[in-house]
Design an enzyme around this catalytic site. Structure first.
Site, PDB file in Angstrom:
ATOM      1  N   GLY A  13       0.845  -1.190   0.000  1.00  0.00           N
ATOM      2  CA  GLY A  13       0.000   0.000   0.000  1.00  0.00           C
ATOM      3  C   GLY A  13       0.883   1.244   0.000  1.00  0.00           C
ATOM      4  O   GLY A  13       2.117   1.165   0.003  1.00  0.00           O
ATOM      5  N   LYS A 188      -5.118  -1.443  23.505  1.00  0.00           N
ATOM      6  CA  LYS A 188      -5.426  -0.432  22.474  1.00  0.00           C
ATOM      7  C   LYS A 188      -6.865  -0.626  21.986  1.00  0.00           C
ATOM      8  O   LYS A 188      -7.610   0.336  21.769  1.00  0.00           O
ATOM      9  CB  LYS A 188      -4.432  -0.573  21.314  1.00  0.00           C
ATOM     10  CG  LYS A 188      -4.612   0.426  20.170  1.00  0.00           C
ATOM     11  CD  LYS A 188      -3.900   1.729  20.420  1.00  0.00           C
ATOM     12  CE  LYS A 188      -4.302   2.876  19.503  1.00  0.00           C
ATOM     13  NZ  LYS A 188      -3.863   2.761  18.129  1.00  0.00           N
ATOM     14  N   ASN A 192     -10.016   2.028  21.587  1.00  0.00           N
ATOM     15  CA  ASN A 192     -10.744   2.255  20.333  1.00  0.00           C
ATOM     16  C   ASN A 192     -12.220   1.849  20.443  1.00  0.00           C
ATOM     17  O   ASN A 192     -13.078   2.469  19.801  1.00  0.00           O
ATOM     18  CB  ASN A 192     -10.090   1.473  19.183  1.00  0.00           C
ATOM     19  CG  ASN A 192      -8.738   2.034  18.790  1.00  0.00           C
ATOM     20  OD1 ASN A 192      -7.752   1.318  18.733  1.00  0.00           O
ATOM     21  ND2 ASN A 192      -8.665   3.321  18.528  1.00  0.00           N
ATOM     22  N   ASN A 196     -13.881   5.299  19.251  1.00  0.00           N
ATOM     23  CA  ASN A 196     -14.197   5.293  17.818  1.00  0.00           C
ATOM     24  C   ASN A 196     -15.701   5.290  17.534  1.00  0.00           C
ATOM     25  O   ASN A 196     -16.203   6.184  16.837  1.00  0.00           O
ATOM     26  CB  ASN A 196     -13.466   4.149  17.117  1.00  0.00           C
ATOM     27  CG  ASN A 196     -11.950   4.371  17.120  1.00  0.00           C
ATOM     28  OD1 ASN A 196     -11.425   5.033  18.002  1.00  0.00           O
ATOM     29  ND2 ASN A 196     -11.253   3.850  16.141  1.00  0.00           N
ATOM     30  N   ASN A 206     -12.750  13.795  19.540  1.00  0.00           N
ATOM     31  CA  ASN A 206     -12.479  12.931  20.708  1.00  0.00           C
ATOM     32  C   ASN A 206     -12.694  13.656  22.034  1.00  0.00           C
ATOM     33  O   ASN A 206     -13.247  13.097  22.989  1.00  0.00           O
ATOM     34  CB  ASN A 206     -11.037  12.417  20.658  1.00  0.00           C
ATOM     35  CG  ASN A 206     -10.792  11.504  19.464  1.00  0.00           C
ATOM     36  OD1 ASN A 206     -11.720  11.184  18.727  1.00  0.00           O
ATOM     37  ND2 ASN A 206      -9.546  11.089  19.268  1.00  0.00           N
ATOM     38  N   SER A 258     -10.453   7.868  13.771  1.00  0.00           N
ATOM     39  CA  SER A 258     -10.413   7.279  12.425  1.00  0.00           C
ATOM     40  C   SER A 258     -11.799   6.785  12.006  1.00  0.00           C
ATOM     41  O   SER A 258     -12.167   6.896  10.836  1.00  0.00           O
ATOM     42  CB  SER A 258      -9.399   6.137  12.387  1.00  0.00           C
ATOM     43  OG  SER A 258      -9.698   5.183  13.381  1.00  0.00           O
ATOM     44  N   GLU A 270     -13.500   0.182  10.671  1.00  0.00           N
ATOM     45  CA  GLU A 270     -12.808  -0.975  11.254  1.00  0.00           C
ATOM     46  C   GLU A 270     -13.635  -1.595  12.392  1.00  0.00           C
ATOM     47  O   GLU A 270     -13.091  -2.231  13.283  1.00  0.00           O
ATOM     48  CB  GLU A 270     -11.420  -0.551  11.745  1.00  0.00           C
ATOM     49  CG  GLU A 270     -10.550  -0.031  10.614  1.00  0.00           C
ATOM     50  CD  GLU A 270      -9.116   0.264  11.041  1.00  0.00           C
ATOM     51  OE1 GLU A 270      -8.243  -0.609  10.899  1.00  0.00           O
ATOM     52  OE2 GLU A 270      -8.874   1.393  11.514  1.00  0.00           O
TER      53      GLU A 270
HETATM   54  N1  LIG Z   1      -3.347   6.755  10.250  1.00  0.00           N
HETATM   55  C1  LIG Z   1      -3.116   6.736  11.570  1.00  0.00           C
HETATM   56  O1  LIG Z   1      -2.844   7.798  12.178  1.00  0.00           O
HETATM   57  C2  LIG Z   1      -3.135   5.456  12.347  1.00  0.00           C
HETATM   58  C3  LIG Z   1      -3.556   4.268  11.788  1.00  0.00           C
HETATM   59  N2  LIG Z   1      -3.529   3.105  12.529  1.00  0.00           N
HETATM   60  C4  LIG Z   1      -3.994   1.854  11.967  1.00  0.00           C
HETATM   61  O2  LIG Z   1      -3.085   1.410  10.970  1.00  0.00           O
HETATM   62  C5  LIG Z   1      -3.783   0.697   9.947  1.00  0.00           C
HETATM   63  C6  LIG Z   1      -3.486   1.370   8.596  1.00  0.00           C
HETATM   64  O3  LIG Z   1      -4.022   2.688   8.689  1.00  0.00           O
HETATM   65  P1  LIG Z   1      -3.766   3.850   7.619  1.00  0.00           P
HETATM   66  O4  LIG Z   1      -2.367   3.852   7.157  1.00  0.00           O
HETATM   67  O5  LIG Z   1      -4.324   5.072   8.226  1.00  0.00           O
HETATM   68  O6  LIG Z   1      -4.727   3.359   6.438  1.00  0.00           O
HETATM   69  P2  LIG Z   1      -4.738   3.795   4.914  1.00  0.00           P
HETATM   70  O7  LIG Z   1      -6.088   3.496   4.382  1.00  0.00           O
HETATM   71  O8  LIG Z   1      -4.194   5.177   4.768  1.00  0.00           O
HETATM   72  O9  LIG Z   1      -3.659   2.809   4.275  1.00  0.00           O
HETATM   73  C7  LIG Z   1      -3.890   1.571   3.746  1.00  0.00           C
HETATM   74  C8  LIG Z   1      -3.485   1.668   2.279  1.00  0.00           C
HETATM   75  O10 LIG Z   1      -3.197   0.379   1.796  1.00  0.00           O
HETATM   76  C9  LIG Z   1      -3.835   0.219   0.538  1.00  0.00           C
HETATM   77  N3  LIG Z   1      -4.067  -1.209   0.323  1.00  0.00           N
HETATM   78  C10 LIG Z   1      -4.924  -2.025   0.965  1.00  0.00           C
HETATM   79  N4  LIG Z   1      -4.795  -3.291   0.522  1.00  0.00           N
HETATM   80  C11 LIG Z   1      -3.838  -3.250  -0.442  1.00  0.00           C
HETATM   81  C12 LIG Z   1      -3.267  -4.227  -1.286  1.00  0.00           C
HETATM   82  N5  LIG Z   1      -3.656  -5.494  -1.238  1.00  0.00           N
HETATM   83  N6  LIG Z   1      -2.309  -3.842  -2.167  1.00  0.00           N
HETATM   84  C13 LIG Z   1      -1.917  -2.551  -2.243  1.00  0.00           C
HETATM   85  N7  LIG Z   1      -2.422  -1.583  -1.465  1.00  0.00           N
HETATM   86  C14 LIG Z   1      -3.372  -1.930  -0.571  1.00  0.00           C
HETATM   87  C15 LIG Z   1      -5.085   1.039   0.638  1.00  0.00           C
HETATM   88  O11 LIG Z   1      -5.534   1.348  -0.642  1.00  0.00           O
HETATM   89  P3  LIG Z   1      -7.105   1.580  -0.930  1.00  0.00           P
HETATM   90  O12 LIG Z   1      -7.427   2.870  -0.240  1.00  0.00           O
HETATM   91  O13 LIG Z   1      -7.137   1.635  -2.399  1.00  0.00           O
HETATM   92  O14 LIG Z   1      -7.813   0.406  -0.318  1.00  0.00           O
HETATM   93  C16 LIG Z   1      -4.579   2.254   1.406  1.00  0.00           C
HETATM   94  O15 LIG Z   1      -3.993   3.188   0.528  1.00  0.00           O
HETATM   95  C17 LIG Z   1      -5.262   0.755  10.358  1.00  0.00           C
HETATM   96  O16 LIG Z   1      -5.618  -0.388  11.075  1.00  0.00           O
HETATM   97  C18 LIG Z   1      -5.334   1.975  11.262  1.00  0.00           C
HETATM   98  O17 LIG Z   1      -6.394   1.940  12.198  1.00  0.00           O
HETATM   99  C19 LIG Z   1      -3.068   3.084  13.811  1.00  0.00           C
HETATM  100  C20 LIG Z   1      -2.631   4.234  14.406  1.00  0.00           C
HETATM  101  C21 LIG Z   1      -2.669   5.508  13.745  1.00  0.00           C
HETATM  102  C1  LIG Z   2      -6.442   6.653  19.619  1.00  0.00           C
HETATM  103  C2  LIG Z   2      -7.487   7.052  18.594  1.00  0.00           C
HETATM  104  C3  LIG Z   2      -8.860   6.949  19.183  1.00  0.00           C
HETATM  105  C4  LIG Z   2      -7.157   8.491  18.271  1.00  0.00           C
HETATM  106  O1  LIG Z   2      -8.127   9.124  17.532  1.00  0.00           O
HETATM  107  C5  LIG Z   2      -7.378   6.135  17.407  1.00  0.00           C
HETATM  108  O2  LIG Z   2      -6.598   5.210  17.431  1.00  0.00           O
HETATM  109  C6  LIG Z   2      -8.262   6.234  16.236  1.00  0.00           C
HETATM  110  O3  LIG Z   2      -8.798   7.289  15.957  1.00  0.00           O
HETATM  111  O4  LIG Z   2      -8.419   5.192  15.566  1.00  0.00           O
END
Ligand SMILES: NC(=O)C1=CN([C@@H]2O[C@H](COP(=O)(O)OP(=O)(O)OC[C@H]3O[C@@H](n4cnc5c(N)ncnc54)[C@H](OP(=O)(O)O)[C@@H]3O)[C@@H](O)[C@H]2O)C=CC1
Ligand SMILES: CC(C)(CO)C(=O)C(=O)O
Length: 307
Positions: A13, A188, A192, A196, A206, A258, A270
């Protein structure tokens, strides 16, 4: 000091967290690539919380196969993991390590359905990152990352473990090691499970959850989660969970969760990996969790209104 992996970090991704990892790898001279669904989605620029921009070298994945010295990182939503693992399974060596990074639970089970024998590492992070356009992300909040080994890894390879830990430590710092990563994920999850769905359903940031009208809900959801966690064998009390939830509400008071953002942009949430996971675990243990079940149904009902 330990050394990072000898090969390349392959990030599936080009999402928010994946791009933050890529920037960390670049800063530390660790070879990396990003593998978005299509090249047009490749992140090119990351802006830090102190407003400094850094260009990512255009590192699209170009290797046909990954070896034991590489690391495959899946920083994806739990519902995306099984399909991603299937896409990559034929390109992995049997000793290529894999790192999962997600909110909620169920990621390990999803990837194990495809890759039952690979060494899997898991991390959870409190960094905040937003994908602001196709090519740009913004690091909105400096957090910390907890890292550990999947409890069902078959062979223990201390050198690999140290190298993967060192790599993650450089890419997503600061990182602490947890001997029971599932416990860290559950704590965690407990946070959430409150913030969430409540912020998504009430359309609030929040910080608004510190209003006294939410105190009863926060306590009741945490009570159910604590009961399930205790049945899963974790030591925790309702007071612990409520204390942690309130701390995160204060620390992220201006943020929209999120799930709030997913609902606002009519994206899948999620919820299955958060309150849905608590409901499923409770059912297996014969525990009643009506409030988690209610929140799960309400968010599912909202998702079903997307056209
Ligand atoms: N962003 C944040 O601040 C935080 C996020 N997290 C957690 O981390 C995880 C990831 O979050 P985040 O980075 O925000 O999510 P995103 O949606 O920004 O990132 C996931 C990316 O991966 C792509 N993708 C999914 N499947 C594939 C695949 N098979 N091949 C290629 N690309 C793929 C998606 O594309 P497409 O959109 O086209 O599906 C998307 O661009 C989640 O569980 C989130 O809750 C945890 C803490 C903080
Ligand atoms: C910790 C928190 C609740 C921060 O917004 C988060 O992990 C989310 O938004 O998914």
């Amino acid at each position: 000091m330990a050394n990072p992996i000898r090969g390349q970090v392959h990030i599936v991704g080009s999402g928010a967290i994946g791009s933050l990892i890529a920037a960390g790898a670049q800063r530390n001279n660790i070879a990396y690539s990003l593998a978005p669904r299509s090249p047009e989605k490749l992140t090119q620029r990351i802006t830090s919380y102190s407003n400094q921009s850094r260009w990512l070298s255009a590192n699209l994945a170009n290797k046909d196969s990954l070896g034991p010295d590489d690391l495959l990182i899946l920083p994806l939503k739990v519902y995306q993991l099984e399909a991603a693992a299937r896409q990559w399974q034929d390109r992995l060596d049997e000793s290529t390590p894999i790192l999962l990074l997600h909110n909620g639970m169920g990621g390990l089970e999803a990837v194990r359905r495809v890759l039952p024998e690979h060494a899997i590492y898991i991390a959870t992070t409190s960094h905040g990152v937003l994908k602001t356009s196709r090519h740009e992300v913004r690091h909105t909040g400096f957090g910390r990352t907890i890292f550990g080994e999947a409890p069902d890894n078959q062979a223990i390879d201390d050198e690999q473990l140290e190298r993967v830990f060192e790599t993650v430590s450089r890419c997503l710092q600061p990182v602490t090691w947890h001997k029971n990563i599932m416990e860290a994920l559950w704590f965690k999850l407990a946070i959430n499970a409150v913030i969430n769905p409540l912020t998504a359903l009430h359309d609030i940031p929040n910080g608004d959850l510190s209003d006294s009208r939410f105190a009863g809900h926060i306590n009741d959801i945490s009570q159910e989660t604590a009961t399930v966690m205790q049945a899963e064998g974790f030591r925790c009390s309702v007071q612990d969970l409520v204390g942690q939830v309130m701390q995160v509400i204060r620390a992220t008071s201006q943020n929209y969760s999120s799930m709030h953002q997913d609902v606002k942009h009519r994206r899948p949430t999620e919820i299955d990996a958060i309150n849905g996971y608590i409901v499923q675990s409770a059912q297996k243990k014969g525990i009643d969790v009506p409030i988690n079940a209610f929140l799960y149904k309400k968010i599912k009902a909202l998702e079903s209104t997307y056209s």
